[in-house]
Design an enzyme around this catalytic site. Structure first.
Site, PDB file in Angstrom:
ATOM      1  CE  LYS A   1     -33.863 -33.754   8.977  1.00 23.67           C
ATOM      2  NZ  LYS A   1     -33.991 -33.156  10.342  1.00 23.67           N
TER       3      LYS A   1
ATOM      4  CG  ASP B   1     -38.535 -25.814  14.621  1.00 22.40           C
ATOM      5  OD1 ASP B   1     -39.463 -24.999  14.730  1.00 22.40           O
ATOM      6  OD2 ASP B   1     -38.171 -26.303  13.532  1.00 22.40           O
TER       7      ASP B   1
END
Length: 360
Positions: free
Chosen positions: A11, A143
């Site tokens: 990432k 989330d």
């Protein structure tokens, strides 16, 4: 791949993301102030102000790595939970390297069934996992949308859940967790006195409105039933409540401990995933059982080794709750069976109200 041929996911943060983040926050703050000047009742700038520090954490990938490792430690007793391992030697504040884990989104019904897995097992594990964080560990993934929860078949042939994106977490204090555990239990049992008491412990005066916001459904004090899918009338009620009691809802949110805002986000996201899967399990009762277990463990940890009386009280309260739940579930199933029989034999005609009750 690493040199050992281990597949990894990397990432990488956009080079100008931090600068754009500051600019976006400034723009949002300005727009919210302008809106408040034009519509004083529409005041959301306090939400952005309180959450700004939490949102900044998502830009730090080292923090995300630490969050993922803490999540893995605290949920290690759930053998079906997979948290990708972080490779720290290849991780920095803007680059995160972790195990590559393959699976389908938890909202992908066809993908889950194609693996030979059941929706019921998948939904139950999802609800139990995040209820454990909310009611016991207090370290809560803020989330958990379908893209951050993947499903794959485990070694035992059942569903494994892969938890991704650990950048946004919230911590709920032990005091607030204890109050929330007992509040959820009191809502399920329709104990209005306890609902009022534990809402007050969380800083809220309008306890009934708060409980309906928390459950995201109407609460009828005369029955313990909380169906997962809202009827048309219940949906209309919630829409009217949001429209007619906007100021009161805003006040409830302002009164709550700030971490509760992201807890709401977690609860509502899990609720929507359960519905997307066809609501195969009773989310309210599953979370209530987790709440009672969480409160029992919190209470036992606070008690001294010689506090036999305290231990007996906790066990008695847990037993009472379990009996009440089982009695209500038997009652609901018996009522549904009688209704189906009466419809089948022609003694009553199936109207919309009966159909919605049987579906729920």
């Amino acid at each position: 791949h690493l040199h050992s041929d281990t597949p990894v996911a990397v990432k990488v943060q956009y080079i100008d993301l931090r600068d754009r983040f500051d600019g976006d926050i400034w723009t949002l703050e300005l727009l919210l102030r302008i809106i408040e000047l034009m519509h004083p009742d529409f005041g959301f700038s306090w939400v952005l102000k309180d959450l700004k520090g939490t949102l900044v954490q998502e830009l730090d990938f080292e923090n995300e790595g630490r969050n993922s490792e803490r999540c893995a430690r605290e949920l290690k007793h759930f053998k079906y939970i997979v948290v990708p391992k972080v490779y720290w030697e290849r991780t920095s504040k803007r680059v995160l390297t972790a195990d590559y884990c393959n699976g389908c989104k938890i909202s992908n019904v066809e993908g889950i069934l194609a693996q030979g897995l059941t929706l019921k097992d998948t939904a139950e594990k999802l609800i139990r996992t995040f209820a454990e964080q909310i009611f016991y560990t207090g370290f809560i993934h803020a989330d958990p949308h379908p893209g951050n929860v993947l499903v794959r078949k485990g070694p035992d042939g059942a569903a494994e859940l892969i938890l991704l994106d650990h950048g946004l977490y919230e911590f709920l204090s032990e005091r607030d967790r204890s109050a929330l555990c007992r509040l959820w239990r009191s809502i399920i049992l329709r104990n209005e006195t306890a609902m009022k008491r534990y809402s007050s412990e969380l800083g809220v005066k309008d306890y009934f409105l708060f409980c309906e916001i928390l459950m995201q459904r109407p609460i009828r004090m005369g029955t313990l039933q909380l169906s997962n899918i809202l009827t048309r009338e219940e949906t209309a009620y919630m829409q009217d409540m949001a429209k007619d009691h906007f100021n009161q809802i805003m006040q409830v949110l302002k009164d709550l401990p700030r971490p509760m805002l992201l807890v709401f986000r977690n609860i509502n996201t899990v609720r929507s995933i359960n519905i997307a899967l066809g609501a195969p399990v009773d989310r309210y009762f599953l979370m209530a059982k987790s709440a009672v277990r969480g409160w029992s463990r919190i209470a036992s940890q606070k008690s001294s080794a010689f506090s036999v009386c305290r231990w007996m009280i906790v066990c008695w309260e847990s037993l009472k709750f379990e009996i009440a739940l089982r009695f209500e579930m038997v009652s609901m199933r018996l009522t549904a069976s009688i209704l189906r029989f009466l419809v089948y034999t022609g003694f009553i005609r199936q109207n919309k109200q009966i159909q919605e009750y049987l579906q729920s």
